[in-house]
Design a protein around this motif. Structure first.
Motif, mmCIF file in Angstrom:
data_model
loop_
_atom_site.group_PDB
_atom_site.id
_atom_site.type_symbol
_atom_site.label_atom_id
_atom_site.label_comp_id
_atom_site.label_asym_id
_atom_site.label_seq_id
_atom_site.Cartn_x
_atom_site.Cartn_y
_atom_site.Cartn_z
ATOM 1 N N ALA A 24 -6.267 41.237 50.784
ATOM 2 C CA ALA A 24 -5.657 40.581 51.945
ATOM 3 C C ALA A 24 -6.241 41.111 53.246
ATOM 4 O O ALA A 24 -5.976 42.244 53.645
ATOM 5 N N PHE A 25 -7.045 40.288 53.897
ATOM 6 C CA PHE A 25 -7.564 40.634 55.219
ATOM 7 C C PHE A 25 -6.569 40.094 56.238
ATOM 8 O O PHE A 25 -6.464 38.891 56.417
ATOM 9 N N LEU A 26 -5.828 41.001 56.873
ATOM 10 C CA LEU A 26 -4.844 40.510 57.832
ATOM 11 C C LEU A 26 -5.515 40.318 59.191
ATOM 12 O O LEU A 26 -5.368 41.112 60.111
ATOM 13 N N ALA A 50 6.163 23.381 53.303
ATOM 14 C CA ALA A 50 7.027 22.860 52.243
ATOM 15 C C ALA A 50 6.325 22.915 50.888
ATOM 16 O O ALA A 50 5.164 22.531 50.764
ATOM 17 N N GLY A 51 7.030 23.420 49.900
ATOM 18 C CA GLY A 51 6.507 23.430 48.540
ATOM 19 C C GLY A 51 5.643 24.627 48.191
ATOM 20 O O GLY A 51 5.202 24.774 47.051
ATOM 21 N N ASP A 52 5.369 25.482 49.172
ATOM 22 C CA ASP A 52 4.529 26.655 48.909
ATOM 23 C C ASP A 52 5.242 27.876 49.490
ATOM 24 O O ASP A 52 4.935 28.318 50.602
ATOM 25 N N PRO A 53 6.221 28.405 48.754
ATOM 26 C CA PRO A 53 7.176 29.382 49.310
ATOM 27 C C PRO A 53 6.610 30.558 50.100
ATOM 28 O O PRO A 53 7.156 30.878 51.150
ATOM 29 N N PRO A 54 5.530 31.225 49.647
ATOM 30 C CA PRO A 54 5.119 32.421 50.415
ATOM 31 C C PRO A 54 4.313 32.104 51.667
ATOM 32 O O PRO A 54 4.009 32.997 52.452
ATOM 33 N N HIS A 55 3.978 30.821 51.869
ATOM 34 C CA HIS A 55 2.988 30.450 52.880
ATOM 35 C C HIS A 55 3.592 30.076 54.242
ATOM 36 O O HIS A 55 4.519 29.278 54.318
ATOM 37 N N PHE A 56 3.024 30.626 55.307
ATOM 38 C CA PHE A 56 3.402 30.266 56.683
ATOM 39 C C PHE A 56 2.142 29.952 57.484
ATOM 40 O O PHE A 56 1.119 30.596 57.303
ATOM 41 N N ASP A 57 2.260 28.957 58.374
ATOM 42 C CA ASP A 57 1.155 28.608 59.265
ATOM 43 C C ASP A 57 1.604 28.801 60.704
ATOM 44 O O ASP A 57 2.740 28.491 61.049
ATOM 45 N N SER A 66 -1.769 37.603 51.283
ATOM 46 C CA SER A 66 -3.001 36.956 51.688
ATOM 47 C C SER A 66 -2.921 36.640 53.177
ATOM 48 O O SER A 66 -1.868 36.260 53.684
ATOM 49 N N GLY A 67 -4.028 36.843 53.861
ATOM 50 C CA GLY A 67 -4.072 36.521 55.285
ATOM 51 C C GLY A 67 -5.277 35.640 55.493
ATOM 52 O O GLY A 67 -5.318 34.504 55.039
ATOM 53 N N TYR A 68 -6.314 36.223 56.135
ATOM 54 C CA TYR A 68 -7.543 35.461 56.261
ATOM 55 C C TYR A 68 -8.246 35.444 54.912
ATOM 56 O O TYR A 68 -8.451 36.484 54.291
ATOM 57 N N HIS A 90 -6.105 28.965 55.108
ATOM 58 C CA HIS A 90 -6.383 30.404 55.210
ATOM 59 C C HIS A 90 -7.756 30.699 55.804
ATOM 60 O O HIS A 90 -8.060 31.837 56.113
ATOM 61 N N GLN A 91 -8.614 29.677 55.936
ATOM 62 C CA GLN A 91 -9.919 29.894 56.581
ATOM 63 C C GLN A 91 -9.829 29.757 58.101
ATOM 64 O O GLN A 91 -10.824 29.920 58.799
ATOM 65 N N SER A 92 -8.647 29.434 58.589
ATOM 66 C CA SER A 92 -8.470 29.204 60.025
ATOM 67 C C SER A 92 -8.000 30.426 60.795
ATOM 68 O O SER A 92 -8.010 30.431 62.008
ATOM 69 N N GLY A 93 -7.522 31.433 60.061
ATOM 70 C CA GLY A 93 -6.932 32.573 60.770
ATOM 71 C C GLY A 93 -5.578 32.213 61.351
ATOM 72 O O GLY A 93 -5.135 32.764 62.353
ATOM 73 N N LEU A 94 -4.919 31.242 60.685
ATOM 74 C CA LEU A 94 -3.611 30.784 61.153
ATOM 75 C C LEU A 94 -2.623 30.723 59.993
ATOM 76 O O LEU A 94 -1.621 30.017 60.072
ATOM 77 N N ALA A 95 -2.915 31.437 58.907
ATOM 78 C CA ALA A 95 -2.049 31.359 57.726
ATOM 79 C C ALA A 95 -1.835 32.734 57.112
ATOM 80 O O ALA A 95 -2.724 33.583 57.126
ATOM 81 N N ILE A 96 -0.638 32.933 56.580
ATOM 82 C CA ILE A 96 -0.338 34.146 55.818
ATOM 83 C C ILE A 96 0.527 33.775 54.618
ATOM 84 O O ILE A 96 1.254 32.783 54.645
ATOM 85 N N ASP A 97 0.432 34.581 53.550
ATOM 86 C CA ASP A 97 1.340 34.498 52.407
ATOM 87 C C ASP A 97 2.046 35.840 52.329
ATOM 88 O O ASP A 97 1.386 36.881 52.328
#
Ligand SMILES: [Zn+2]
Length: 300
Positions: A82-84, A165-172, A109-111, A138-145
Motif C-alpha cells: 500500500a503506497f499511501l 457503492a458495492g465496494d465496502p473498503p473503497h473511498f474516493d 491500498s492507496g495509490y 487507484h491510479q488517480s491518487g484519489l482512492a483508498i481501501d
C-alpha cells in the motif's frame, strides 16, 4: 495544469472488487526479490513489483511535480503493497479525518501503480471485477481501501471522501483542485520504457493500448536498469513500503565506503536508517536519517 472541471464523480469511477484484492494481498506470503518480468510474476501480493512501482511513482512526480504526495507521519498502518500517496487536496482532507477520529487508520491500498494494476489484471481478469491498467480509480491518487470502513465513513464524508457503492473498503476523494492523472501514470511508464529501450520505443501518448500492455508485461518487476532517480534523486528515508532500488544500493555502498557497517541489499530498512544517522552525526549534520540534498552532497 489543473483541470478545474474534473470531478471524481460516479461517471468517471470504475467499479473493482477491492475487498477481494485486499484479501489476496493480506494473505500472500510472497514478497519482493523476484527477478523476472511482470508477466511471469507469481503470487497474490502486488508487493512483488515494489521496485518497479517506486520507479513509476517517481516518474509521475517528475512529469507532474507534486501530483502525488505521501502521507508520511499520519496515524496510519499500511499493508506491504500500500503506497499511501494521494493528490494534495486529498491528503489534507485525509489528515483532517484521521485527526478528527483520533484513531489509527488501517490502509490496505492507496495509490496503485500501473505495474500493480497489471498484476491484478493478469491474476484476476475474468475472475472478479478489476480495471485495466490506467483505468482504476487507484491510479488517480484519489482512492483508498481501508479497514473499518463504516466506522470511518462519517469522518471521511465530512472531508470529501466518499464510499463507493458495492465496494465496502473503497473511498474516493471528490473535492476541489484535483485532476485525473491516470493518463500521466501511463505516460510515466511509456517514458521509462523508452529510456530503457531506445531501439524498441513505444508511443508516449498516455493511452493504454496493446503496445503499452505488451511492454508493461515485459517490464522487470524489480525495476528498470535506468531509473528515473538517476538524474533526479528522490529523498531516501525509512518508509512503508520500504524504499528499494539502485539509488538505495548506491547510498549503502557509499556509507559502507566511509567505514559504516550496513548491508547493501538495496532496501532502506532500519539498518540503513541507523547507518545514515551515524554518517550524519560524524559530519555534524542533523541526524534525522533522511537522505536529502545536503546529506547526498556530503556522501559524494
Ligand atoms: Zn479500492
Amino acid at each position: 495544469m489543473e483541470d478545474e472541471s474534473f470531478s471524481n464523480s460516479e461517471s468517471t469511477l470504475v467499479f473493482e472488487a477491492c475487498f477481494e484484492i485486499n484479501e489476496r494481498e493480506a494473505n500472500s506470503s510472497i514478497r519482493a526479490s523476484f527477478n523476472g518480468l511482470l508477466k511471469d510474476a507469481p503470487g497474490e501480493s502486488t508487493a512483488i513489483a515494489n521496485g518497479l512501482s517506486q520507479q513509476l511513482i517517481h516518474q509521475i512526480n517528475l512529469i507532474l511535480p507534486n501530483a502525488l504526495v505521501s502521507c508520511e507521519g499520519f496515524n496510519v498502518d499500511l499493508e506491504d503493497a500500500a503506497f499511501l500517496l494521494v493528490q494534495p487536496p486529498a491528503q489534507q482532507a485525509l489528515h483532517r479525518a484521521i485527526q478528527e477520529r483520533g484513531k489509527t487508520m488501517l490502509v490496505n491500498s492507496g495509490y496503485r501503480t500501473l505495474a500493480q494494476q497489471m498484476l491484478l489484471f493478469n491474476w484476476l481478469n475474468g475472475i472478479s471485477p478489476v480495471a485495466e491498467p490506467g483505468k482504476s480509480n487507484h491510479q488517480s491518487g484519489l482512492a483508498i481501501d481501508i479497514e473499518d470502513p463504516r466506522g470511518w465513513e462519517p469522518y471521511l464524508i465530512r472531508h470529501g471522501w466518499y464510499p463507493l457503492a458495492g465496494d465496502p473498503p473503497h473511498f474516493d476523494f471528490d473535492g476541489g483542485g484535483i485532476q485525473d492523472i491516470r493518463r500521466t501514470a501511463i505516460l510515466a511508464f511509456q517514458k521509462l520504457w523508452n529510456e530503457n529501450h531506445p531501439t524498441e520505443k513505444i508511443s508516449e501518448d498516455g493511452a493504454y493500448g496493446p503496445q503499452t500492455a505488451k511492454a508493461l508485461n515485459r517490464a522487470p518487476a524489480n525495476g528498470f536498469s535506468k531509473a528515473p532517480w538517476d538524474n533526479s534523486p528522490r529523498v531516501l528515508r525509512l518508509s512503508r513500503p520500504m524504499m528499494e532500488g539502485s539509488d538505495v544500493v548506491r547510498l549503502q555502498e557509499k556509507l559502507k565506503a566511509t567505514g559504516i557497517a550496513v548491508s547493501t541489499d538495496g532496501l532502506f530498512g532500519v539498518g540503513t536508517e541507523k547507518a545514515v544517522k551515524e554518517f550524519q552525526q560524524k559530519n555534524n549534520l542533523k541526524p534525522d536519517g533522511i537522505v536529502g540534498a545536503t546529506t547526498l552532497e556530503y556522501l559524494k
